[in-house]
Design a protein around this motif. Structure first.
Motif, PDB file in Angstrom:
ATOM      1  N   GLN A 693       0.846  -1.184   0.000  1.00  0.00           N
ATOM      2  CA  GLN A 693       0.000   0.000   0.000  1.00  0.00           C
ATOM      3  C   GLN A 693       0.880   1.232   0.000  1.00  0.00           C
ATOM      4  N   PRO A 694       0.463   2.337  -0.605  1.00  0.00           N
ATOM      5  CA  PRO A 694       1.260   3.549  -0.608  1.00  0.00           C
ATOM      6  C   PRO A 694       1.381   4.118   0.783  1.00  0.00           C
ATOM      7  N   SER A 695       2.562   4.643   1.099  1.00  0.00           N
ATOM      8  CA  SER A 695       2.787   5.238   2.413  1.00  0.00           C
ATOM      9  C   SER A 695       2.161   6.615   2.467  1.00  0.00           C
ATOM     10  N   ALA A 696       2.083   7.164   3.714  1.00  0.00           N
ATOM     11  CA  ALA A 696       1.503   8.496   3.880  1.00  0.00           C
ATOM     12  C   ALA A 696       2.345   9.555   3.191  1.00  0.00           C
ATOM     13  N   ASP A 697       3.691   9.392   3.236  1.00  0.00           N
ATOM     14  CA  ASP A 697       4.565  10.375   2.577  1.00  0.00           C
ATOM     15  C   ASP A 697       4.343  10.380   1.072  1.00  0.00           C
ATOM     16  N   SER A 698       4.275   9.147   0.476  1.00  0.00           N
ATOM     17  CA  SER A 698       4.069   9.100  -0.979  1.00  0.00           C
ATOM     18  C   SER A 698       2.706   9.674  -1.358  1.00  0.00           C
ATOM     19  N   LEU A 699       1.695   9.438  -0.524  1.00  0.00           N
ATOM     20  CA  LEU A 699       0.376  10.005  -0.805  1.00  0.00           C
ATOM     21  C   LEU A 699       0.415  11.523  -0.722  1.00  0.00           C
ATOM     22  N   ALA A 700       1.134  12.055   0.274  1.00  0.00           N
ATOM     23  CA  ALA A 700       1.221  13.508   0.397  1.00  0.00           C
ATOM     24  C   ALA A 700       1.947  14.122  -0.800  1.00  0.00           C
ATOM     25  N   GLU A 701       3.019  13.432  -1.262  1.00  0.00           N
ATOM     26  CA  GLU A 701       3.743  13.945  -2.432  1.00  0.00           C
ATOM     27  C   GLU A 701       2.855  13.927  -3.675  1.00  0.00           C
ATOM     28  N   ARG A 702       2.123  12.857  -3.861  1.00  0.00           N
ATOM     29  CA  ARG A 702       1.227  12.787  -5.020  1.00  0.00           C
ATOM     30  C   ARG A 702       0.149  13.868  -4.938  1.00  0.00           C
ATOM     31  N   GLN A 703      -0.346  14.119  -3.708  1.00  0.00           N
ATOM     32  CA  GLN A 703      -1.371  15.149  -3.552  1.00  0.00           C
ATOM     33  C   GLN A 703      -0.809  16.528  -3.881  1.00  0.00           C
ATOM     34  N   GLN A 704       0.450  16.792  -3.442  1.00  0.00           N
ATOM     35  CA  GLN A 704       1.067  18.085  -3.725  1.00  0.00           C
ATOM     36  C   GLN A 704       1.317  18.259  -5.214  1.00  0.00           C
ATOM     37  N   ASP A 705       1.779  17.182  -5.886  1.00  0.00           N
ATOM     38  CA  ASP A 705       1.996  17.248  -7.337  1.00  0.00           C
ATOM     39  C   ASP A 705       0.678  17.520  -8.065  1.00  0.00           C
ATOM     40  N   LEU A 706      -0.356  16.896  -7.607  1.00  0.00           N
ATOM     41  CA  LEU A 706      -1.652  17.086  -8.253  1.00  0.00           C
ATOM     42  C   LEU A 706      -2.156  18.514  -8.052  1.00  0.00           C
ATOM     43  N   GLN A 707      -1.894  19.083  -6.883  1.00  0.00           N
ATOM     44  CA  GLN A 707      -2.288  20.480  -6.649  1.00  0.00           C
ATOM     45  C   GLN A 707      -1.531  21.424  -7.585  1.00  0.00           C
ATOM     46  N   ASP A 708      -0.208  21.182  -7.748  1.00  0.00           N
ATOM     47  CA  ASP A 708       0.580  22.024  -8.650  1.00  0.00           C
ATOM     48  C   ASP A 708       0.072  21.922 -10.082  1.00  0.00           C
ATOM     49  N   ARG A 709      -0.250  20.712 -10.495  1.00  0.00           N
ATOM     50  CA  ARG A 709      -0.749  20.538 -11.864  1.00  0.00           C
ATOM     51  C   ARG A 709      -2.086  21.257 -12.046  1.00  0.00           C
ATOM     52  N   LEU A 710      -2.952  21.191 -11.027  1.00  0.00           N
ATOM     53  CA  LEU A 710      -4.245  21.864 -11.128  1.00  0.00           C
ATOM     54  C   LEU A 710      -4.069  23.379 -11.206  1.00  0.00           C
ATOM     55  N   ASN A 711      -3.138  23.929 -10.432  1.00  0.00           N
ATOM     56  CA  ASN A 711      -2.898  25.369 -10.497  1.00  0.00           C
ATOM     57  C   ASN A 711      -2.426  25.786 -11.883  1.00  0.00           C
ATOM     58  N   GLN A 712      -1.579  24.949 -12.501  1.00  0.00           N
ATOM     59  CA  GLN A 712      -1.107  25.245 -13.856  1.00  0.00           C
ATOM     60  C   GLN A 712      -2.258  25.177 -14.855  1.00  0.00           C
ATOM     61  N   GLN A 713      -3.103  24.180 -14.721  1.00  0.00           N
ATOM     62  CA  GLN A 713      -4.255  24.059 -15.622  1.00  0.00           C
ATOM     63  C   GLN A 713      -5.210  25.235 -15.443  1.00  0.00           C
ATOM     64  N   ARG A 714      -5.374  25.705 -14.215  1.00  0.00           N
ATOM     65  CA  ARG A 714      -6.250  26.844 -13.989  1.00  0.00           C
ATOM     66  C   ARG A 714      -5.741  28.080 -14.700  1.00  0.00           C
ATOM     67  N   GLY A 715      -4.416  28.272 -14.697  1.00  0.00           N
ATOM     68  CA  GLY A 715      -3.875  29.446 -15.380  1.00  0.00           C
ATOM     69  C   GLY A 715      -4.036  29.408 -16.874  1.00  0.00           C
ATOM     70  N   ASN A 716      -4.213  28.232 -17.469  1.00  0.00           N
ATOM     71  CA  ASN A 716      -4.337  28.090 -18.930  1.00  0.00           C
ATOM     72  C   ASN A 716      -5.786  27.981 -19.391  1.00  0.00           C
ATOM     73  N   LEU A 717      -6.744  28.239 -18.486  1.00  0.00           N
ATOM     74  CA  LEU A 717      -8.148  28.107 -18.881  1.00  0.00           C
ATOM     75  C   LEU A 717      -8.526  29.199 -19.874  1.00  0.00           C
ATOM     76  N   PRO A 718      -9.283  28.861 -20.935  1.00  0.00           N
ATOM     77  CA  PRO A 718      -9.795  29.875 -21.864  1.00  0.00           C
ATOM     78  C   PRO A 718     -11.048  30.529 -21.308  1.00  0.00           C
ATOM     79  N   ASN A 719     -11.685  31.375 -22.105  1.00  0.00           N
ATOM     80  CA  ASN A 719     -12.964  32.023 -21.761  1.00  0.00           C
ATOM     81  C   ASN A 719     -12.864  32.810 -20.450  1.00  0.00           C
ATOM     82  N   ALA A 720     -11.781  33.551 -20.297  1.00  0.00           N
ATOM     83  CA  ALA A 720     -11.577  34.272 -19.043  1.00  0.00           C
ATOM     84  C   ALA A 720     -12.597  35.393 -18.858  1.00  0.00           C
TER      85      ALA A 720
END
Length: 860
Positions: A693-720
């Protein structure tokens, strides 16, 4: 000058009859006001005597009341006589004259005071008299005013009159003779010979009338059991003797003991004789007792089932005098249940189903037919063998029961396979609390990898909420209250999967076709077939109407010659004829032919689709939507991993079993990672440790990476600049903040709090994707209005293993068709080979092997 006597003389000549009638009316009016208390007391006393109230009094009590009543009547007579004043005829004339215009009767008695010597004045006077005489000739009698409500404010006179009328209808005027028995003994009284009266009163529920024994011509009488026999003895009652053998009391040689009041009462319990001796003549009555037999009830017609879990049962009930009420008792027939799978556990105690039988609202209740109509669509016993017993009760409390009827309790039929699986597991947890872990495992298995076959996002989210609640309660120990709440969630999810939440007419048509095909294979009854055929007709009409509207919108475009040549035309009459033929085949049991015709109809409707040409490349909005959809799926997988870690913390002993199930779910994609997260490579599994099973540290890292990716996607949204585009950005902001909180929770090993924040992030991401989809739709609509036709490509979109386009706007799956042509048969063969390979691996969980076996039985 007006005088009464001259006016009376003139009035008697012209309006004698109206004045006379009015005069008598005045007398009646004043008599009523003076003497109404007298006749009120008289009517009340007579009513009491006619109803036999004096028979319950001792002679002393009777004479005290009678004396008081007599004194009151005398006092009221004197008071009324003093108050009464006889009206004279002049009052009657004045009352009549007051009703005429100009008071002509008084005018006729007038004399000419001035101008008697003037001829012109005399002529005017004569004309005036003639007019008054003509006016007086139209006089009418005045009705008396008999209203005394202002005097009798309590309505005592009305009460007395009502009691008197009731006494005449329900009492007897002959009861006046019994007053002589209450008189003090005297020479005259002792000279009166003995006499008697008798009445026989059957029980009220029989509806039979009372009998007056003195007027019976036949001494042989049939009476219901428990009839009341009443005897009243008068005169020299000591010379009378009463013998009876009907009350069930052992008879005595001297007969019954006669009380001083001369009143005897007893109940008829059996057949026998009543003999009265010592009167003018001896008389005997032979009574035959009629025993009240118990009620009976029978099932008339065979049990009838309707679509939606409705049950109809016609029954007939009979009783001698009428049935009071009835009940239905439905119990579980455990001996007829096939105890396997979820039903193998020991069932929880559950109360039997108790219902009220329908009774006729009018008419005879001694012999009637009615129909019991009930619905058990979501009862815990739906689909299980039960035993039903009907019972009725009469007025004596006697019970009659029908023969027990064994049948399967009807419930709603689910033709969607996933909905049917959910309902089956709902039944299992209602059957026994110990089925909770098994049900959660099966539901997680059948809903695993939803992309491609679950298109109802709302139902899927509802199912996941129920699943998480069930798994959490299993760890704590599933109780009855949480179990019932989870069962309600599962039922709502199954309804959503079955009924669907489809936006397009094509999807509604496909769902109706799939449900009808499933009904053919499962042997649906006639009502269900009719319901499904009607659903398919409605979906087909909506789909054809949408095709027609789309064709009108595309008239401005250049026609696709190849498509026009390959498309097929079909009239609505031909479609309706095919549907009628399909329904006839299903009703006749020709299911194989019906399935072939169903496939032909499906192919015809697919060829009627109107498609649009696509443009090359993807728009910025589509690229952003696909990126957000990938992030959403990865966040869902990450949430599943965190939930499994939470389970292991609360139940460490289940770790090994969870590892085995995790390998079975993920297949070859790597141990320890959710397949849904899209990161199932072997290296990740190695980092998670031996537990798989994934450890808590690996889960936290994946969650942080996913947050960074979402912030990048938000900045590239059209129809501003649009309102919907701004709402999408705000929703994604909330999702990013929730992800940040979840990452902190995971670092601190606070898995429960992390799950809550991850749930908030998922909801916010879905809201943002919906808003982005609305912004894209608005932009496309504006572009069409400006004449810039935009076409969307299909080649660049990623496809799932079945050849379908990936879902948009946060949806799991898509609206696109499966692979067409030879590819679909090749892919089908590959899938069957993979299923056969996995079914041969005996180390897989038993639940998965059983599921694979059912797939092979159905499709190979």
């Amino acid at each position: 000058m007006r005088k009464t006597q001259p006016a009376l003389k003139a009035g008697n000549q012209i309006a004698k009859q109206p004045i006379t009638l009015t005069h008598w009316g005045l007398r009646l009016e004043r008599f009523t006001r003076a003497f109404w208390p007298v006749w009120t007391l008289v009517l009340a006393g007579l009513a009491a005597v006619f109803l036999g109230a004096h028979e319950f009094l001792t002679p002393f009590q009777f004479w005290v009341i009678a004396g008081g009543l007599g004194v009151a009547i005398v006092v009221l007579l004197v008071h009324g006589w003093l108050k009464y004043r006889d009206p004279d005829r002049g009052e009657a004339l004045t009352k009549v004259d007051a009703t005429l215009a100009g008071r002509p009767l008084a005018a006729l008695a007038d004399q000419q005071a001035i101008g008697a010597t003037d001829q012109a004045s005399r002529d005017v006077w004569v004309a005036h008299q003639e007019r008054m005489e003509a006016q007086a000739s139209s006089a009418r009698a005045v009705a008396p005013d008999l209203k005394i409500s202002h005097i009798d404010r309590w309505g005592l006179r009305l009460m007395a009159a009502t009691a008197f009328v009731m006494a005449l209808g329900f009492g007897s005027i002959w009861k006046v003779e019994s007053l002589g028995q209450l008189a003090p003994a005297s020479a005259s009284a002792t000279s009166v010979g003995p006499s008697w009266e008798g009445w026989l009163e059957p029980p009220a529920y029989t509806g039979k009338p009372s009998l007056y024994l003195n007027e019976l011509k036949d001494n042989k009488v049939a009476v219901p059991v428990n009839s009341r026999l009443i005897l009243r003895l008068y005169g020299q009652i000591d010379k009378l003797a009463v013998h009876e053998t009907v009350s069930g009391i052992p008879p005595q040689d001297a007969g019954l003991e006669i009380p001083e009041t001369g009143s005897i009462e007893f109940l008829v319990k059996q057949s026998g004789q009543l003999k009265i001796a010592g009167g003018p003549e001896d008389i005997a009555f032979n009574f035959t007792s009629l025993v009240d037999l118990g009620p009976s009830i029978q099932i008339v017609e065979a049990l009838e089932f309707k679509a939606g879990g409705e049950m109809r049962q016609e029954f007939a009930a009979q009783d001698d005098y009428g049935i009071q009420n009835g009940a239905v008792l439905i119990t579980l027939n455990e001996t007829a249940i096939e105890r396997r799978f979820g039903l193998a556990a020991i069932p929880e105690e559950r109360e039997a189903i108790e219902l009220d039988l329908p009774m006729p609202t009018r008419g005879d209740k001694a012999d009637f037919k009615e129909t019991l109509v009930e619905r058990f669509e979501n009862h815990a016993w739906s689909g299980l063998p039960v035993t039903m017993t009907l019972s009725v009760i009469d007025a004596l409390g006697q019970v009659g029961q029908s023969e027990p009827l064994e049948f399967t309790l009807p419930g709603r039929r689910f033709f969607d396979p996933l909905a049917a699986a959910i309902v089956e597991n709902r039944r299992d947890i209602l059957w026994a609390l110990s089925n909770g872990p098994r049900a959660s495992q099966i539901i997680r298995a059948v809903s695993h990898l939803p992309e491609g076959f679950i298109k109802n996002d709302k139902a899927y989210l509802l199912l996941r909420v129920a699943l998480r609640r069930l798994e959490a309660e299993n760890n704590e120990g599933l109780g009855e209250v949480p179990r019932d709440e989870v069962a309600e969630l599962l039922w709502n999810a199954a309804l959503s999967f079955e009924d669907g939440d489809l936006a397009s007419a094509l999807e509604k048509l496909r769902r109706a076709q799939d449900r009808l095909s499933e009904a053919m294979r499962n042997g649906a009854n006639k009502d269900e077939i009719d319901q499904l055929m009607q659903e398919m007709r409605e979906a087909m009409n909506e789909y054809i109407q949408e095709l027609a509207e789309q064709t009108q919108r595309d008239e401005a475009d250049e026609p696709n010659q190849e498509q026009s040549q390959n498309s097929q035309s079909l009239s609505s009459d031909q479609l309706e004829q095919m549907l009628q033929e399909l329904q006839e085949m299903m009703e006749q049991g020709r299911m194989a032919e019906a399935e072939r015709l169903m496939d032909a109809i499906r192919e015809l409707l697919e060829n009627m689709q109107v498609t649009q040409n696509g443009e090359q490349g993807q728009s910025e909005g589509q690229q952003a939507m696909e990126g957000l959809a990938d992030s959403l799926r990865e966040q869902q997988g990450l949430s599943d991993d965190a939930f499994r870690d939470l389970q292991e913390q609360k139940n460490p002993n289940a770790q090994a079993g969870n590892n085995s199930q995790n390998r079975g779910r993920n297949g070859d994609q790597g141990q320890g990672q959710s397949h849904e997260s899209g990161q199932g490579d072997g290296s990740e599994g190695g980092e998670s440790g031996e537990s798989g099973q994934p450890s808590a540290d690996s889960l936290a890292e994946r969650q942080q990476d996913l947050q960074d990716r979402l912030n990048q996607q938000r900045g590239n949204l059209p129809n501003a600049g649009s309102e919907a585009g701004q709402a999408a950005r705000e929703a994604l902001d909330r999702a990013g903040e929730a992800m940040g909180r979840a990452a902190e929770n995971l670092e601190n090993n606070e898995l429960a709090e992390a799950l809550d924040n991850q749930s908030d992030a998922l909801e916010a991401m879905r809201e943002g994707m919906r808003n982005l989809g609305e912004a894209m739709a608005q932009e496309q609509s504006q572009g069409q209005q400006q004449g810039t036709a935009q076409q969307n490509p299909n080649e660049g979109n990623p496809q799932d293993p079945l050849g379908r386009e990936a879902g948009n706007q946060g949806r799991v799956g898509s609206d696109e068709n499966l692979l067409q042509g030879e590819d679909v048969y090749r892919r089908a063969r590959e899938l069957l080979d993979e299923i056969r390979r996995r079914s041969g691996e005996q180390n897989r969980p038993e639940v998965e092997l059983d599921y694979l076996k059912r797939l092979l039985d159905r499709f190979q």
